[in-house]
Scaffold this motif. Structure first.
Motif, PDB file in Angstrom:
ATOM      1  N   VAL A  69       0.833  -1.205   0.000  1.00  0.00           N
ATOM      2  CA  VAL A  69       0.000   0.000   0.000  1.00  0.00           C
ATOM      3  C   VAL A  69       0.866   1.253   0.000  1.00  0.00           C
ATOM      4  N   ARG A  70       1.920   1.246   0.780  1.00  0.00           N
ATOM      5  CA  ARG A  70       2.800   2.419   0.832  1.00  0.00           C
ATOM      6  C   ARG A  70       3.469   2.674  -0.523  1.00  0.00           C
ATOM      7  N   TYR A  71       3.942   1.609  -1.155  1.00  0.00           N
ATOM      8  CA  TYR A  71       4.617   1.780  -2.449  1.00  0.00           C
ATOM      9  C   TYR A  71       3.681   2.406  -3.468  1.00  0.00           C
ATOM     10  N   HIS A  72       2.502   1.809  -3.637  1.00  0.00           N
ATOM     11  CA  HIS A  72       1.601   2.309  -4.676  1.00  0.00           C
ATOM     12  C   HIS A  72       0.985   3.658  -4.305  1.00  0.00           C
ATOM     13  N   SER A  73       0.772   3.906  -3.028  1.00  0.00           N
ATOM     14  CA  SER A  73       0.265   5.224  -2.616  1.00  0.00           C
ATOM     15  C   SER A  73       1.270   6.312  -2.969  1.00  0.00           C
ATOM     16  N   HIS A  74       2.544   6.003  -2.797  1.00  0.00           N
ATOM     17  CA  HIS A  74       3.582   6.965  -3.168  1.00  0.00           C
ATOM     18  C   HIS A  74       3.556   7.247  -4.664  1.00  0.00           C
ATOM     19  N   ARG A  75       3.403   6.197  -5.468  1.00  0.00           N
ATOM     20  CA  ARG A  75       3.365   6.376  -6.923  1.00  0.00           C
ATOM     21  C   ARG A  75       2.100   7.126  -7.352  1.00  0.00           C
ATOM     22  N   ILE A  76       0.983   6.773  -6.760  1.00  0.00           N
ATOM     23  CA  ILE A  76      -0.277   7.446  -7.091  1.00  0.00           C
ATOM     24  C   ILE A  76      -0.190   8.924  -6.734  1.00  0.00           C
ATOM     25  N   LEU A 104      -3.220  11.031 -14.844  1.00  0.00           N
ATOM     26  CA  LEU A 104      -4.322  10.456 -14.070  1.00  0.00           C
ATOM     27  C   LEU A 104      -4.510   8.978 -14.383  1.00  0.00           C
ATOM     28  N   THR A 105      -4.339   8.600 -15.640  1.00  0.00           N
ATOM     29  CA  THR A 105      -4.474   7.179 -15.961  1.00  0.00           C
ATOM     30  C   THR A 105      -3.282   6.379 -15.458  1.00  0.00           C
ATOM     31  N   ASP A 106      -2.107   6.996 -15.389  1.00  0.00           N
ATOM     32  CA  ASP A 106      -0.967   6.331 -14.745  1.00  0.00           C
ATOM     33  C   ASP A 106      -1.287   6.055 -13.270  1.00  0.00           C
ATOM     34  N   ALA A 107      -1.885   7.042 -12.595  1.00  0.00           N
ATOM     35  CA  ALA A 107      -2.286   6.854 -11.198  1.00  0.00           C
ATOM     36  C   ALA A 107      -3.329   5.751 -11.080  1.00  0.00           C
ATOM     37  N   LEU A 108      -4.279   5.735 -12.020  1.00  0.00           N
ATOM     38  CA  LEU A 108      -5.343   4.732 -11.993  1.00  0.00           C
ATOM     39  C   LEU A 108      -4.782   3.326 -12.187  1.00  0.00           C
ATOM     40  N   GLU A 109      -3.771   3.190 -13.043  1.00  0.00           N
ATOM     41  CA  GLU A 109      -3.150   1.882 -13.256  1.00  0.00           C
ATOM     42  C   GLU A 109      -2.577   1.346 -11.947  1.00  0.00           C
ATOM     43  N   LEU A 114      -2.959  -2.189  -7.278  1.00  0.00           N
ATOM     44  CA  LEU A 114      -2.942  -2.307  -5.823  1.00  0.00           C
ATOM     45  C   LEU A 114      -4.175  -3.054  -5.321  1.00  0.00           C
ATOM     46  N   ILE A 115      -5.352  -2.632  -5.780  1.00  0.00           N
ATOM     47  CA  ILE A 115      -6.596  -3.276  -5.356  1.00  0.00           C
ATOM     48  C   ILE A 115      -6.607  -4.741  -5.775  1.00  0.00           C
ATOM     49  N   GLY A 116      -6.208  -4.999  -7.003  1.00  0.00           N
ATOM     50  CA  GLY A 116      -6.211  -6.374  -7.499  1.00  0.00           C
ATOM     51  C   GLY A 116      -5.241  -7.264  -6.738  1.00  0.00           C
ATOM     52  N   THR A 117      -4.064  -6.753  -6.430  1.00  0.00           N
ATOM     53  CA  THR A 117      -3.061  -7.568  -5.750  1.00  0.00           C
ATOM     54  C   THR A 117      -3.493  -7.892  -4.319  1.00  0.00           C
ATOM     55  N   ILE A 118      -4.035  -6.909  -3.622  1.00  0.00           N
ATOM     56  CA  ILE A 118      -4.545  -7.175  -2.266  1.00  0.00           C
ATOM     57  C   ILE A 118      -5.686  -8.189  -2.331  1.00  0.00           C
ATOM     58  N   SER A 119      -6.591  -8.004  -3.267  1.00  0.00           N
ATOM     59  CA  SER A 119      -7.747  -8.903  -3.374  1.00  0.00           C
ATOM     60  C   SER A 119      -7.306 -10.333  -3.699  1.00  0.00           C
ATOM     61  N   ALA A 120      -6.335 -10.471  -4.599  1.00  0.00           N
ATOM     62  CA  ALA A 120      -5.834 -11.802  -4.943  1.00  0.00           C
ATOM     63  C   ALA A 120      -5.140 -12.443  -3.741  1.00  0.00           C
ATOM     64  N   TYR A 121      -4.405 -11.663  -2.996  1.00  0.00           N
ATOM     65  CA  TYR A 121      -3.748 -12.164  -1.780  1.00  0.00           C
ATOM     66  C   TYR A 121      -4.797 -12.674  -0.797  1.00  0.00           C
ATOM     67  N   LEU A 122      -5.851 -11.890  -0.598  1.00  0.00           N
ATOM     68  CA  LEU A 122      -6.894 -12.271   0.351  1.00  0.00           C
ATOM     69  C   LEU A 122      -7.616 -13.529  -0.108  1.00  0.00           C
ATOM     70  N   ARG A 123      -7.923 -13.599  -1.386  1.00  0.00           N
ATOM     71  CA  ARG A 123      -8.608 -14.785  -1.898  1.00  0.00           C
ATOM     72  C   ARG A 123      -7.741 -16.029  -1.704  1.00  0.00           C
ATOM     73  N   ASN A 124      -6.454 -15.915  -1.985  1.00  0.00           N
ATOM     74  CA  ASN A 124      -5.549 -17.040  -1.771  1.00  0.00           C
ATOM     75  C   ASN A 124      -5.449 -17.416  -0.294  1.00  0.00           C
ATOM     76  N   GLN A 151      -1.045  -8.827 -14.843  1.00  0.00           N
ATOM     77  CA  GLN A 151      -0.133  -7.976 -14.084  1.00  0.00           C
ATOM     78  C   GLN A 151      -0.273  -8.221 -12.580  1.00  0.00           C
ATOM     79  N   VAL A 152      -1.519  -8.442 -12.133  1.00  0.00           N
ATOM     80  CA  VAL A 152      -1.748  -8.736 -10.723  1.00  0.00           C
ATOM     81  C   VAL A 152      -1.121 -10.085 -10.356  1.00  0.00           C
ATOM     82  N   GLU A 153      -1.308 -11.094 -11.203  1.00  0.00           N
ATOM     83  CA  GLU A 153      -0.712 -12.405 -10.953  1.00  0.00           C
ATOM     84  C   GLU A 153       0.810 -12.293 -10.827  1.00  0.00           C
TER      85      GLU A 153
END
Length: 241
Positions: A69-76, A104-109, A114-124, A151-153
C-alpha cells in the motif's frame, strides 16, 4: 454531520473512560467491533459464512501488504501531483488535456494494480467472494474477477516469493523489491509521504491523541510538519497536548 473517523474517535474516548485502557488500544477495539458487526450483517444477509474466520480478527496485518500500500500510494500521489501541477503552468489547453489525463491514468493503473493484488492475496488466504464483494463494493463476482489481471498475478508472485510467471515483465520484480524493501521500493520516501498525509489529514489538534498510534520518530516528524501544512501554531499544539 460527523465523519466516520470522528465518530470512531469519540467511541474510543468513551471506551477509554470506561475501561482505563490506552487510547490506541480503545480505538483498535472500536474498529474491531465494527468489522465484526459488518461480518455478522454479511452472513445474515447472504445466508452463508462471511469468509472471514474468527481468528482472522486476531491475526496481525501482513507487513508485506502494508508495504504494498505504501509503495503504490507513493506512486499514485506522485502522478496526482504531476496532474495538479499541469494546471499551474500549462497555457496550452490541448497539451493540458493530454498530459493531465496521461498522469491520471498512470495513477489509476497503480490503483487498480494495488486493489487487485490485495484482493488476490486475500482470496488465496481463504477470504470468500461474499466478503470480497463487500470490501470492493461490487455486486457481482465478475466485477471482482476484472481486477485479477496478468499484471496482478505477476505482482503477487513477486510479492510473496512465488515462481515468476511466464511472460512476466516488470511487476514481478517490483513486487519482490517491495517485499525486500530494495530496488524499486524506497521506504524512506514512503514514510516522508505518510508524515505529510498525517499532518494534512489527521484530526489534530481536535484530537490530541490522533498520532499516538504512530511510531515515536514518525509522530515527532508529523508534529513538526503540522504547523507548516495546516498553519496551526506551536502554541495550539501545546494547548492540545
Amino acid at each position: 454531520m460527523k465523519s466516520h473517523n470522528q465518530a470512531r474517535a469519540n467511541a474510543a474516548r468513551r471506551r477509554q473512560a470506561e475501561t482505563g485502557e490506552p487510547y490506541a488500544a480503545a480505538l483498535q477495539a472500536v474498529r474491531l467491533d465494527r468489522f465484526r458487526r459488518l461480518d455478522d450483517l454479511s452472513e445474515a444477509d447472504t445466508g452463508q459464512a462471511s469468509g472471514m474466520p474468527a481468528n482472522f480478527h486476531e491475526l496481525p496485518v501482513p507487513e508485506v501488504l502494508t508495504q504494498l500500500v505504501r509503495y503504490h500510494s507513493h506512486r499514485i500521489a506522485k502522478y496526482l501531483y504531476f496532474a495538479m501541477d499541469e494546471g499551474r503552468w500549462s497555457q496550452d489547453f490541448a497539451e493540458w488535456q493530454s498530459m493531465t489525463l496521461y498522469k491520471l491514468t498512470d495513477a489509476l493503473e497503480h490503483l487498480h494494480l494495488l486493489i487487485g493484488t490485495i484482493s488476490a492475496y486475500l482470496r488465496n488466504d481463504g477470504v470468500q467472494q461474499v466478503s470480497l464483494r463487500r470490501y470492493l463494493q461490487v455486486e457481482e463476482d465478475r466485477q471482482i474477477e476484472a481486477y485479477f489481471t496478468p499484471q496482478v498475478e505477476e505482482h503477487l508472485a513477486g510479492l510473496t516469493g512465488q515462481e515468476e510467471p511466464d511472460g512476466a515483465l516488470i511487476w514481478y520484480d517490483v513486487g519482490r523489491d517491495i517485499a525486500t524493501r530494495s530496488g524499486w521500493s524506497h521506504p524512506e520516501r514512503h514514510e516522508a509521504l505518510e508524515a505529510v498525509l498525517h499532518a494534512h489529514y489527521g484530526n489534530y489538534p481536535d484530537d490530541a491523541q490522533a498520532f499516538d498510534h504512530l511510531p515515536t520518530a514518525l509522530r515527532e516528524r508529523v508534529l513538526v510538519l503540522v504547523p507548516l501544512v495546516t498553519g496551526i501554531s506551536s502554541a495550539q499544539h501545546d494547548a492540545a497536548d
